[in-house]
Design a protein around this motif. Structure first.
Motif, PDB file in Angstrom:
ATOM      1  N   ASP A 127       0.865  -1.173   0.000  1.00 42.76           N
ATOM      2  CA  ASP A 127       0.000   0.000   0.000  1.00 42.76           C
ATOM      3  C   ASP A 127       0.908   1.231   0.000  1.00 42.76           C
ATOM      4  O   ASP A 127       2.069   1.150   0.412  1.00 42.76           O
ATOM      5  CB  ASP A 127      -0.915   0.005   1.222  1.00 42.76           C
ATOM      6  CG  ASP A 127      -2.156   0.861   1.011  1.00 42.76           C
ATOM      7  OD1 ASP A 127      -3.234   0.293   0.759  1.00 42.76           O
ATOM      8  OD2 ASP A 127      -2.059   2.108   1.083  1.00 42.76           O
ATOM      9  N   SER A 183       1.478   4.622   4.764  1.00 39.11           N
ATOM     10  CA  SER A 183       2.156   4.017   5.915  1.00 39.11           C
ATOM     11  C   SER A 183       1.210   3.864   7.106  1.00 39.11           C
ATOM     12  O   SER A 183       1.311   2.888   7.866  1.00 39.11           O
ATOM     13  CB  SER A 183       3.367   4.867   6.307  1.00 39.11           C
ATOM     14  OG  SER A 183       2.967   6.193   6.632  1.00 39.11           O
ATOM     15  N   LEU A 219      -0.967   0.842   6.543  1.00 42.54           N
ATOM     16  CA  LEU A 219      -0.164  -0.361   6.753  1.00 42.54           C
ATOM     17  C   LEU A 219       0.050  -0.631   8.240  1.00 42.54           C
ATOM     18  O   LEU A 219       0.119  -1.792   8.667  1.00 42.54           O
ATOM     19  CB  LEU A 219       1.178  -0.233   6.041  1.00 42.54           C
ATOM     20  CG  LEU A 219       1.142  -0.319   4.517  1.00 42.54           C
ATOM     21  CD1 LEU A 219       2.520  -0.032   3.936  1.00 42.54           C
ATOM     22  CD2 LEU A 219       0.661  -1.687   4.055  1.00 42.54           C
ATOM     23  N   ARG A 227      -0.810  -4.057  10.041  1.00 39.13           N
ATOM     24  CA  ARG A 227       0.209  -4.784  10.813  1.00 39.13           C
ATOM     25  C   ARG A 227      -0.328  -5.167  12.192  1.00 39.13           C
ATOM     26  O   ARG A 227      -0.076  -6.274  12.697  1.00 39.13           O
ATOM     27  CB  ARG A 227       1.464  -3.927  10.931  1.00 39.13           C
ATOM     28  CG  ARG A 227       2.640  -4.645  11.580  1.00 39.13           C
ATOM     29  CD  ARG A 227       3.915  -3.818  11.490  1.00 39.13           C
ATOM     30  NE  ARG A 227       4.387  -3.743  10.098  1.00 39.13           N
ATOM     31  CZ  ARG A 227       4.292  -2.660   9.324  1.00 39.13           C
ATOM     32  NH1 ARG A 227       3.711  -1.568   9.800  1.00 39.13           N
ATOM     33  NH2 ARG A 227       4.743  -2.673   8.090  1.00 39.13           N
ATOM     34  N   LEU A 252       4.527  -6.584   5.088  1.00 40.00           N
ATOM     35  CA  LEU A 252       3.802  -5.432   4.564  1.00 40.00           C
ATOM     36  C   LEU A 252       4.814  -4.414   4.046  1.00 40.00           C
ATOM     37  O   LEU A 252       5.771  -4.080   4.736  1.00 40.00           O
ATOM     38  CB  LEU A 252       2.926  -4.803   5.646  1.00 40.00           C
ATOM     39  CG  LEU A 252       1.822  -5.695   6.218  1.00 40.00           C
ATOM     40  CD1 LEU A 252       1.090  -4.988   7.350  1.00 40.00           C
ATOM     41  CD2 LEU A 252       0.835  -6.103   5.133  1.00 40.00           C
ATOM     42  N   GLU A 301       5.485  -0.676   1.872  1.00 37.80           N
ATOM     43  CA  GLU A 301       4.991   0.585   1.326  1.00 37.80           C
ATOM     44  C   GLU A 301       5.508   0.726  -0.104  1.00 37.80           C
ATOM     45  O   GLU A 301       6.704   0.920  -0.320  1.00 37.80           O
ATOM     46  CB  GLU A 301       5.447   1.758   2.181  1.00 37.80           C
ATOM     47  CG  GLU A 301       4.832   3.093   1.779  1.00 37.80           C
ATOM     48  CD  GLU A 301       5.188   4.215   2.733  1.00 37.80           C
ATOM     49  OE1 GLU A 301       5.007   5.398   2.365  1.00 37.80           O
ATOM     50  OE2 GLU A 301       5.658   3.923   3.858  1.00 37.80           O
TER      51      GLU A 301
END
Length: 264
Positions: free
Chosen positions: A125, A128, A131, A135, A151, A153
Motif C-alpha cells: 500500500d 504508511s 499499513l 500490521r 507489509l 509501502e
C-alpha cells in the motif's frame, strides 16, 4: 504525455506526437469498414480513460483517516449490499502458495484469508498509516507460524517484485482509486505466475447501458463523495487489452460491482 490507443493491432499515437503514426493510421482507416473502425475507436477511448494519470486534486490522503477507515468500509451499507460476503467469496479462490494483496489498506481482508494453505503473504500500500493498522491486525491473528508475512509501502504501478512470482494476486476495490488502473492491472499480471490467478473485486462499468450512463453522469460527484472512487472502471476492456482471460465472473448491484477470477 504520449498516449497510445490500439486499433486492429496497430498503434495510433494520440496527442502531439502524430507525425509518423498518423500516416499509418490514415492508411489503416482506408482498409477497414467505417463500422468496424467506429467500434474499435469507442473501445479504445473507453480504455483511454484508464491510461491518463488522474489529477492530484482527486487523490485522497488515506493517512488522514486510517484509524477510522474500517468504520467506513464495514458500515451498514456494506452489509446491506453484501460486500463483506463478496470479499470472503473472493478469497475462497486462493489454493495456497505465495499471495500478494495490492492496496491492502488497513487489512479488511486479512481475517478471511485461508492461512492454513498459504506459504507466504505480502501486502502493499502507499499509505504508511494504513499499513500500520494492517500490521496490528496481522499481529493479533492466530496465523500458522509456517506462513511468512510482510507489509511493504510501495506503488501498485511499480511493484518491487520479479516477474511470475506470485501464485495469487488479490485486489479489492482498488482499481477505482488507483491513479492509473491500466498500469496497476498490468503490474499485477506481470508479477503473477502464468498458472496463477488474479482475484478482483471491483467497482466496474455496468453491462447495462442505462446504468452505465448513470455511472458516467454521476462519476465526478461520486469521486468527490467516496474517497476518490471512480466507480465505472471499464474492467472488461482492461482485461481484453492486457490479454487476461476470465475464469469466473459475477456481477452485483446492477453490474456496478464485479468479482473476477482471471489468468494470463
Amino acid at each position: 504525455m504520449r498516449l497510445v490507443a490500439f486499433v486492429q493491432g496497430s498503434s495510433v499515437c494520440l496527442g502531439c506526437h502524430v507525425n509518423q503514426t498518423s500516416k499509418k493510421y490514415l492508411s489503416l482507416s482506408m482498409t477497414i469498414s467505417r463500422r468496424n473502425f467506429l467500434k474499435q475507436s469507442i473501445l479504445s477511448l473507453s480504455v483511454l480513460n484508464c491510461f491518463v494519470e488522474r489529477s492530484l486534486q482527486a487523490e485522497v490522503c488515506y493517512d488522514n483517516y486510517a484509524k477510522s477507515y474500517d468504520n467506513l468500509e464495514t458500515s451498514v451499507w456494506n452489509r446491506l449490499f453484501q460486500l463483506d460476503r463478496l470479499r470472503k467469496e473472493l478469497l475462497t479462490y486462493i489454493s495456497g502458495g505465495i499471495v500478494l494483496e495490492v492496496g491492502v489498506g488497513t487489512g479488511l481482508n486479512l481475517e478471511s484469508y485461508p492461512w492454513q494453505v498459504m506459504k507466504q503473504f505480502i501486502g502493499v500500500d502507499t499509505s504508511s498509516s494504513m499499513l500500520e493498522q494492517a500490521r496490528n491486525k496481522l499481529n493479533s491473528l492466530s496465523i500458522n507460524n509456517d506462513v511468512d508475512w510482510e507489509l511493504i509501502e510501495a506503488s501498485v504501478t511499480r511493484l518491487p517484485f520479479p516477474d511470475n512470482y506470485f501464485d495469487h494476486v488479490v485486489d479489492s476495490f482498488g482499481l477505482c482509486v488507483f491513479d492509473n488502473p491500466y498500469l496497476a492491472l498490468k503490474e499485477m499480471s506481470r508479477v503473477c505466475k502464468k498458472d496463477g490467478t488474479i482475484l478482483l473485486l471491483e467497482h466496474s462499468s455496468s453491462p447495462y447501458w442505462m446504468v452505465r450512463e448513470y455511472q458516467r453522469w454521476t462519476g465526478n460527484l461520486v469521486a468527490k463523495m467516496a474517497k476518490g472512487c471512480h466507480w465505472s472502471v471499464p474492467l472488461q476492456d482492461l482485461l481484453k487489452h492486457l490479454h487476461l482471460y476470465t475464469i469466473y465472473q459475477k456481477y452485483k448491484l446492477l453490474g456496478t460491482v464485479s468479482l473476477h477470477v482471471v489468468s494470463k
